[in-house]
Design a protein around this motif. Structure first.
Motif, short mmCIF file in Angstrom:
data_model
loop_
_atom_site.label_atom_id
_atom_site.label_comp_id
_atom_site.label_asym_id
_atom_site.label_seq_id
_atom_site.Cartn_x
_atom_site.Cartn_y
_atom_site.Cartn_z
N VAL A 282 112.83 11.41 12.43
CA VAL A 282 112.99 12.81 12.07
C VAL A 282 112.33 13.08 10.72
O VAL A 282 111.84 14.19 10.46
CB VAL A 282 114.49 13.20 12.02
CG1 VAL A 282 115.21 12.47 10.89
CG2 VAL A 282 114.66 14.71 11.86
N LEU A 283 112.24 12.05 9.88
CA LEU A 283 111.65 12.19 8.55
C LEU A 283 110.14 12.05 8.56
O LEU A 283 109.47 12.54 7.63
CB LEU A 283 112.25 11.14 7.60
CG LEU A 283 113.77 11.16 7.40
CD1 LEU A 283 114.19 9.96 6.57
CD2 LEU A 283 114.19 12.46 6.75
N THR A 284 109.60 11.41 9.57
CA THR A 284 108.19 11.02 9.51
C THR A 284 107.28 11.70 10.50
O THR A 284 106.13 12.03 10.17
CB THR A 284 108.06 9.50 9.70
OG1 THR A 284 108.61 9.14 10.98
CG2 THR A 284 108.81 8.74 8.60
N ASP A 285 107.74 11.92 11.73
CA ASP A 285 106.79 12.46 12.71
C ASP A 285 107.35 13.60 13.57
O ASP A 285 106.90 13.82 14.69
CB ASP A 285 106.21 11.35 13.59
CG ASP A 285 107.25 10.59 14.41
OD1 ASP A 285 108.38 11.09 14.55
OD2 ASP A 285 106.92 9.51 14.93
N SER A 286 108.33 14.35 13.04
CA SER A 286 108.69 15.62 13.68
C SER A 286 107.47 16.54 13.58
O SER A 286 106.74 16.51 12.59
CB SER A 286 109.90 16.26 13.00
OG SER A 286 111.05 15.44 13.14
N LYS A 287 107.26 17.38 14.60
CA LYS A 287 106.01 18.13 14.68
C LYS A 287 106.24 19.61 15.02
O LYS A 287 107.18 19.96 15.72
CB LYS A 287 105.09 17.54 15.75
CG LYS A 287 104.55 16.14 15.46
CD LYS A 287 103.45 16.18 14.43
CE LYS A 287 102.66 14.88 14.39
NZ LYS A 287 103.47 13.71 14.03
N THR A 288 105.34 20.44 14.51
CA THR A 288 105.15 21.79 15.04
C THR A 288 103.89 21.73 15.90
O THR A 288 102.78 21.54 15.38
CB THR A 288 104.96 22.83 13.92
OG1 THR A 288 106.15 22.87 13.14
CG2 THR A 288 104.69 24.20 14.51
N TYR A 289 104.06 21.84 17.21
CA TYR A 289 102.92 21.74 18.13
C TYR A 289 102.29 23.12 18.33
O TYR A 289 102.98 24.14 18.38
CB TYR A 289 103.39 21.18 19.48
CG TYR A 289 103.77 19.72 19.40
CD1 TYR A 289 102.79 18.74 19.51
CD2 TYR A 289 105.09 19.33 19.21
CE1 TYR A 289 103.13 17.39 19.43
CE2 TYR A 289 105.43 17.98 19.14
CZ TYR A 289 104.44 17.01 19.24
OH TYR A 289 104.79 15.69 19.15
N ARG A 290 100.97 23.13 18.46
CA ARG A 290 100.22 24.36 18.68
C ARG A 290 99.64 24.37 20.10
O ARG A 290 99.15 23.34 20.58
CB ARG A 290 99.09 24.49 17.67
CG ARG A 290 99.55 24.53 16.23
CD ARG A 290 98.42 24.92 15.29
NE ARG A 290 97.25 24.06 15.41
CZ ARG A 290 97.08 22.92 14.77
NH1 ARG A 290 98.03 22.47 13.95
NH2 ARG A 290 95.98 22.21 14.93
N PHE A 291 99.70 25.54 20.74
CA PHE A 291 99.23 25.70 22.10
C PHE A 291 98.38 26.98 22.19
O PHE A 291 98.61 27.94 21.44
CB PHE A 291 100.41 25.84 23.10
CG PHE A 291 101.39 24.72 23.06
CD1 PHE A 291 101.33 23.69 23.99
CD2 PHE A 291 102.42 24.70 22.11
CE1 PHE A 291 102.25 22.66 23.97
CE2 PHE A 291 103.34 23.67 22.07
CZ PHE A 291 103.27 22.65 23.00
N THR A 292 97.44 26.97 23.11
CA THR A 292 96.71 28.19 23.46
C THR A 292 96.77 28.39 24.96
O THR A 292 96.94 27.42 25.72
CB THR A 292 95.25 28.14 22.99
OG1 THR A 292 94.61 26.99 23.56
CG2 THR A 292 95.16 28.09 21.48
N ARG A 293 96.60 29.62 25.40
CA ARG A 293 96.68 29.95 26.81
C ARG A 293 95.44 29.45 27.56
O ARG A 293 94.33 29.61 27.11
CB ARG A 293 96.82 31.46 26.99
CG ARG A 293 97.15 31.91 28.39
CD ARG A 293 97.15 33.43 28.49
NE ARG A 293 98.36 34.04 27.98
CZ ARG A 293 98.44 34.71 26.85
NH1 ARG A 293 97.37 34.85 26.07
NH2 ARG A 293 99.58 35.26 26.45
N GLY A 294 95.69 28.80 28.70
CA GLY A 294 94.59 28.34 29.54
C GLY A 294 94.38 26.84 29.47
O GLY A 294 95.08 26.12 28.79
#
Length: 294
Positions: A282-294
């Motif tokens: 939880v301290l090292t590699d929690s992420k906000t992932y980005r996505f685009t349509r398609g």
């Protein structure tokens, strides 16, 4: 006379047929329009700080150039937490720059929504729980017209709650209780929704922390909810639920991930979702992932 008698015998059947046809038309009117499910492709990620970026996020359009906002236990002001509001959920911002954070506390019969106006001033709006309403206040999603705000409850639910948007809708005031205005009635149960955001006036994307996978055949799903009409606060709205994909579950540690808040930025077409890693990671590699349509 025989013909007249036959006519009388046919009328109940004809009346029933008309009633059935009318009911079918009304049912179609109430049902969300058929819409193709979007496809969202992962295009990148950023580290999510466990203290300040682990609960929710939103893009802010006004003032121009505003940074994205995040929530976590480290973003709760001391003056708020000292009054028992010890959990902040996934926030949202109206297109005119009003920023709303949802709060809950461990006991009591109310939820709180903290609002920052475009001029920088903060205010608080309290909603007393309705009959059978869950205490959790995990997220808010503001409609594109700014007037209505959706919120959800924890657990397995078949509804979303509709409120007038505090600070935006003229029917709201910090000095008055914030009332529930209507309900979104879902055609499929959802579980542990952690965030939703409007993509259009009648389409939402939601992040679910569902650990079981029995509802849609996959855990931690990205959900699409298509509404029969844009919320207007005067009537309930039907919502059609579709599971689009599983959220990314990657970490150097094994264990239970937690899907958190979600944001759709209409300016770039980018969808962002927080996924918190298990255990020490939880301290090292929690992420906000980005996505685009398609």
């Amino acid at each position: 006379m025989p013909l007249r008698s036959a006519g009388h015998r046919c009328r109940p059947a004809l009346t029933a047929l008309i009633a059935a046809a009318t009911a079918a038309v009304l049912a179609l009117t109430a049902a969300p329009p058929a819409a193709a499910a979007d496809t969202w492709t992962e295009v990148g990620s950023d580290r999510a700080d466990p203290l300040t970026e682990s609960q929710g996020l939103t893009s802010v359009e006004i003032p121009a150039g505003s940074p994205n906002r995040y929530t976590g236990i480290g973003t709760i002001p001391l003056g708020v937490s000292s009054r028992g509001w010890n959990h902040v959920g996934d926030p949202d911002a109206s297109y005119d720059g009003h920023y709303v954070e949802p709060y809950q506390r461990d006991s009591g019969g109310a939820k709180m929504f903290r609002v920052k106006a475009p001029d920088g001033t903060w205010s608080e709006y309290v909603h007393p729980l309705g009959s059978g309403e869950a205490l959790n206040n995990s997220w808010v999603a503001i409609s594109p017209d700014g007037q209505w705000m959706l919120s959800g409850e924890w657990g397995t639910m078949t509804r979303l709650l509709v409120f007038p948007t505090p600070g935006v809708n003229p029917a709201t005031s910090p000095s008055a209780n914030l009332p529930q205005a209507a309900t979104v009635r879902l055609d499929h149960a959802v579980r542990d929704v952690q965030g939703c955001d409007f993509v259009t006036a009648t389409r939402l994307l939601c992040s679910s922390d569902d650990p079981e996978g029995s509802l849609f055949g996959l855990t931690k799903p990205l959900l699409q909810i298509d509404l029969a009409a844009a919320p207007n606060g005067t009537a309930d709205v039907a919502g059609h639920v579709t599971a689009l994909r599983q959220l990314p579950l990657r970490s150097g540690c094994s264990g239970s991930f937690e899907a958190e808040g979600i944001d759709y930025d209409r300016r770039t077409g980018t969808l962002r979702i927080i996924v918190v890693s298990p255990g020490f990671c939880v301290l090292t590699d929690s992420k906000t992932y980005r996505f685009t349509r398609g």
